[in-house]
Design a protein around this motif. Structure first.
Motif, mmCIF file in Angstrom:
data_model
loop_
_atom_site.group_PDB
_atom_site.id
_atom_site.type_symbol
_atom_site.label_atom_id
_atom_site.label_comp_id
_atom_site.label_asym_id
_atom_site.label_seq_id
_atom_site.Cartn_x
_atom_site.Cartn_y
_atom_site.Cartn_z
ATOM 1 N N ARG A 470 0.820 -1.205 0.000
ATOM 2 C CA ARG A 470 0.000 0.000 0.000
ATOM 3 C C ARG A 470 0.866 1.274 0.000
ATOM 4 O O ARG A 470 1.835 1.367 0.739
ATOM 5 N N ASP A 471 0.487 2.192 -0.813
ATOM 6 C CA ASP A 471 0.979 3.573 -0.743
ATOM 7 C C ASP A 471 -0.153 4.421 -1.303
ATOM 8 O O ASP A 471 -0.183 4.746 -2.488
ATOM 9 N N TRP A 472 -1.101 4.749 -0.432
ATOM 10 C CA TRP A 472 -2.319 5.404 -0.890
ATOM 11 C C TRP A 472 -2.080 6.894 -1.096
ATOM 12 O O TRP A 472 -2.487 7.740 -0.302
ATOM 13 N N SER A 473 -1.396 7.187 -2.159
ATOM 14 C CA SER A 473 -1.106 8.571 -2.538
ATOM 15 C C SER A 473 -1.054 8.628 -4.058
ATOM 16 O O SER A 473 -1.046 7.579 -4.729
ATOM 17 N N VAL A 474 -1.048 9.832 -4.606
ATOM 18 C CA VAL A 474 -0.957 9.981 -6.068
ATOM 19 C C VAL A 474 0.311 9.316 -6.571
ATOM 20 O O VAL A 474 0.322 8.607 -7.589
ATOM 21 N N LYS A 475 1.403 9.517 -5.836
ATOM 22 C CA LYS A 475 2.685 8.914 -6.217
ATOM 23 C C LYS A 475 2.605 7.384 -6.167
ATOM 24 O O LYS A 475 3.131 6.697 -7.053
ATOM 25 N N GLY A 476 1.945 6.882 -5.125
ATOM 26 C CA GLY A 476 1.811 5.435 -4.992
ATOM 27 C C GLY A 476 1.003 4.827 -6.129
ATOM 28 O O GLY A 476 1.361 3.768 -6.654
ATOM 29 N N VAL A 477 -0.082 5.486 -6.529
ATOM 30 C CA VAL A 477 -0.910 4.994 -7.635
ATOM 31 C C VAL A 477 -0.125 5.040 -8.939
ATOM 32 O O VAL A 477 -0.183 4.102 -9.751
ATOM 33 N N GLN A 478 0.619 6.107 -9.142
ATOM 34 C CA GLN A 478 1.412 6.228 -10.369
ATOM 35 C C GLN A 478 2.453 5.111 -10.472
ATOM 36 O O GLN A 478 2.695 4.560 -11.543
ATOM 37 N N LYS A 479 3.041 4.753 -9.318
ATOM 38 C CA LYS A 479 4.011 3.653 -9.318
ATOM 39 C C LYS A 479 3.332 2.346 -9.699
ATOM 40 O O LYS A 479 3.862 1.562 -10.511
ATOM 41 N N MET A 480 2.150 2.106 -9.123
ATOM 42 C CA MET A 480 1.440 0.874 -9.438
ATOM 43 C C MET A 480 0.984 0.849 -10.903
ATOM 44 O O MET A 480 0.982 -0.201 -11.547
#
Length: 802
Positions: A470-480
């Motif tokens: 989990r990385d519930w941030s804009v950056k985290g979503v972009q990585k996924m």
């Protein structure tokens, strides 16, 4: 005298070994099955009863005005503590937790595990014992963790791991070592550590650890926590009704307090009554099946006992002539009958021990061993043997002992016709019960096939899913999203989707939506799914109009949503195309959402319910995600999974690739139905075995009694076929009548069961024809095998038989 009764009883049983074996084995099978089902039900009833002060333990459930507004098992994060602090004369203790999953690592071991972030009252309130460390201080440190002994062995290979460290990942992508402060011993099944039967918690943290995990346990608008309270002696749930209303009214927003009612449910009843009462329904259904199987076994036993008794009339006459009293004869018959039931019971206990692991696996619940029950349970088999023995022996004992000596010596029985009619009635009951169980098993199987092979509205074939760090941030979503694109380029992969939801009925929340400019009071409560633009392609969900978001996400598209056809209709759009470009509002938000696409309806959850309205939100906008859903290309699936796992390890090092097929998610969704199907198949097999054993015994008795008749018929020119048909007529008429009675009963019972499902199979003729024809053919085959030998014997031998 009693010793003499048992000695004579044993000699008589040994003399008639075939009938004794048939009788004892059939009864033993019925007793063993009933004991196994009874033990399972006992275990289900006892869930939560091993908790400390279980009679005072309650779970706070939520009843919303609109059922789609919130989760039943979640309560406001602040409610348990507020009850304890404001009403100390009512509430003795409280516990609430947030249950999540995250990546856990130790050295080269990486797994995704379930954990609880909760109050330090956990041990004291429920009496859970630590194998190592002190329960009063184990959860004082925010970076301390208590784990189960199963996890200690999994990660360390030993139990005493207090003081060791283990690494956990937060929902922001950060990692931190936690010190193990305690090891929990084996816990009984309960609704605290195992609230959802498919998800058992194995790691326990103090509420202070929530800050690291980026979770929040408090607040009056936070409905992601589960709350429990322990009431003081003499306090009931009714006493909490007003305090619950007052606290909501004083602290929660007006829209929540008006539409929500909190209910304190006794934890001792919650397991059976919660989740729609699935566990209770399962117990009742299995209980009825076991009762019918036991009745069949008992009837089979009684029937053969009665059939055998008429062959002992001369014995009774001789014993009377020699001075035997009627009371002695009655006691002799009852002793023989009780002895046979006792032997059957002992054999059933052996069957119980051998079959217990298999039944535990089939029913999805641990069945206790024989010595795990309270001591007074030991008396049940003895009382059962005595009772059934008396029931089975009382009829022949009273009838035969009442005959005059001369009639007994001549072999005359005035009530022979009545005896035959009585026995045929019992056989009819057996056939009818077997037919009902057989028909029920077939219809249950058809309904379960509908769950997996019916019109789901999406394609589950070749789709696997796995949880993500989990990385519930804009950056985290972009990585996924970047990882997703690289996985999608693999030659073994068709498409990949990033989402919070998979089609297993567990969504991230519900939204009340209405047309822009419309009346909020006329809103539609829709299931909210957080997905990316590849979700429809991965699950092959057809589009009715528009597009499933845009091929490339840009910030300007954040307010675009996709809805399903049901929501389009409920919001008043005549066609799916009319909904495209229209703006809708979500209650509690001032940002208008634009509909860019309408999908066909599909079964996101169980077929118990109608397909709900669905709103798809873009995961780039919400930034909440849990899964990658990967649609593999047809071919060597194992090779494709191996390649996918290798690529996963390169792109997401330290994140375990623990995948499941969507079929597995459906199996969890319909777990109770699958268990019922397996139990019904077992019951069908046992019912047929018991019926055939009964037929075998009665046919053998009939042949034995009619040996001279068979010889006379052969001398007078009767064929082998004619003699076989003579015995066929004795049972086939009974089968036909039994099935005619059983079919309407089975139809009514299965129609009632199917009424719980919004989508169900139509009950046709096939299950009824299969059951009737199957039972008839098997019975006819058995009768033919038994009678053909007697029909082929020499008439001279038959005429000398008496």
């Amino acid at each position: 005298m009693l010793k003499n009764y048992f000695k004579l009883a044993w000699r008589n049983l040994w003399k008639n070994k075939v009938f004794s074996i048939i009788n004892v084995f059939g009864l033993a099978v019925g007793i063993a099955f009933t004991m196994l089902i009874g033990a399972y039900i006992w275990g289900q009833v006892q869930v939560n009863h091993q908790l400390k002060n279980f009679r005072n333990q309650y779970i706070l459930t939520s009843k919303w005005k609109d059922a789609g507004q919130g989760n039943e098992i979640a309560s406001a994060g602040q409610m348990p503590q507020a009850l304890h602090d404001n009403y100390p004369d009512l509430v003795a203790n409280y516990y609430h937790f947030d249950g999540v999953t995250t990546n856990v690592s130790k050295g080269d071991k990486h797994f995704r595990e379930s954990l609880q972030l909760g109050d330090s009252t956990f041990f004291n309130m429920y009496g859970f014992k630590l194998l190592y460390s002190d329960a009063t201080t184990a959860l004082n440190d925010p970076f301390a963790v208590v784990l189960t002994q199963k996890m200690a062995l999994k990660y360390f290979g030993k139990l005493n791991v207090v003081g060791q460290t283990i690494n956990f990942e937060s929902f922001g992508g950060e990692k931190h070592d936690f010190t193990i402060s305690g090891v929990l011993g084996d816990m009984p099944k309960n609704s605290v550590t195992n609230l959802d039967q498919n998800n058992n918690s194995d790691f326990f943290f103090t509420a202070a650890a929530a800050r690291f995990f980026k979770r929040n346990l408090e607040g009056w608008t936070n409905f992601s926590t589960v709350g429990y309270v322990e009431l003081k002696d003499g306090v009931t749930a009714k006493d909490l009704e007003q305090p619950l209303r007052d606290l909501l009214k004083r602290n929660a927003p007006a829209d929540i307090s008006k539409s929500l009612t909190n209910i304190a449910v006794p934890l001792k009843d919650y397991y059976l009554d919660g989740w729609g009462g699935a566990a209770k329904r399962m117990c009742y259904t299995l209980g009825y099946i076991a009762l019918f199987i036991l009745l069949m076994a008992i009837i089979n036993f009684v029937n053969i006992c009665i059939g055998r008794s008429s062959g002992r009339m001369k014995e009774m006459g001789i014993r009377k002539v020699l001075g035997g009293l009627r009371g002695q004869l009655i006691r002799q018959f009852l002793t023989e009958s009780v002895l046979m039931v006792l032997i059957a019971t002992v054999i059933a206990l052996v069957f119980y021990t051998l079959c217990r692991p298999y039944f535990s696996n089939v029913l999805g619940g641990q069945i206790n061993g024989l010595f795990a029950f309270p001591w007074y349970f030991m008396a049940i088999p003895v009382l059962f043997a005595v009772l059934v023995g008396i029931v089975a022996g009382i009829y022949p004992a009273l009838v035969l002992s009442a005959l005059k000596s001369i009639d007994s010596l001549k072999g005359k029985l005035a009530s022979a016709k009545e005896s035959v009619l009585f026995r045929k009635t019992l056989v009819g009951f057996q056939f009818g019960t077997a037919a009902i169980v057989f028909i029920g098993a077939l219809i249950v199987s058809q309904q379960i096939n509908l769950f997996f092979n019916g019109r789901l509205g999406y394609s589950k074939d070749y789709v696997v899913y796995a949880q993500l760090p989990r990385d519930w941030s804009v950056k985290g979503v972009q990585k996924m999203e970047s990882v997703r694109e690289q996985l999608a380029q693999m030659p073994q992969v068709n498409s990949v989707s990033l989402s919070w939801d998979i089609p297993n009925g567990q969504n991230g929340g519900n939204y009340a939506v209405y047309k822009q400019g419309g009346n909020p009071a006329q809103s539609v409560t829709a299931t909210g799914l957080m997905v990316d633009n590849q979700y429809a392609a991965t699950y092959n969900i057809p589009m009715r109009a528009g597009t499933f978001f845009k091929p490339v996400f840009i910030a300007a598209d954040t307010t675009q949503v996709v809805i399903n056809e049901s929501q389009s209709k409920m919001m008043g759009y005549k066609t799916p195309g009319d909904a495209i470009g229209q703006k809708i509002m979500q209650q509690g938000s001032n940002i208008p959402l634009t509909i860019c696409g309408v999908t066909a309806d599909f079964h996101f959850g169980s077929m118990h319910d109608l397909m709900p309205p669905i709103t798809f939100m873009n995961v780039n906008y919400t930034t909440y995600y849990r899964y990658f859903s990967v649609k593999l290309k047809p071919g060597d699936i194992q090779q494709s999974l191996t390649a996918l796992q290798k690529k996963w390890s390169e792109l997401l090092p330290g994140a375990p690739f623990e995948y499941s097929f969507v079929d597995d998610a459906l199996k969890k969704l319909y777990q109770s139905e699958i268990q019922l199907k397996q139990a019904a198949y077992i019951a069908t097999i046992l019912a047929i075995i018991i019926v055939l054993l009964g037929v075998l015994g009665l046919i053998s008795l009939s042949i034995q009694k009619r040996t001279k008749e068979i010889g006379i018929r052969k001398v007078l020119g009767s064929s082998v076929t004619g003699i076989i048909s003579l015995f066929m007529q004795e049972f086939l008429g009974v089968i036909v009548i039994a099935c005619l009675v059983a079919c309407p009963l089975a139809y009514w019972m299965m129609s009632t069961w199917l009424s719980d499902y919004a989508y169900r199979v139509t009950i046709g003729l096939n299950p009824f024809m299969a059951a009737i024809v199957g039972l008839t053919l098997v019975t006819a085959l058995l009768i033919s095998i038994q009678t053909i030998k007697a029909a082929l014997d020499s008439p001279v031998k038959s005429l000398r038989s008496e």
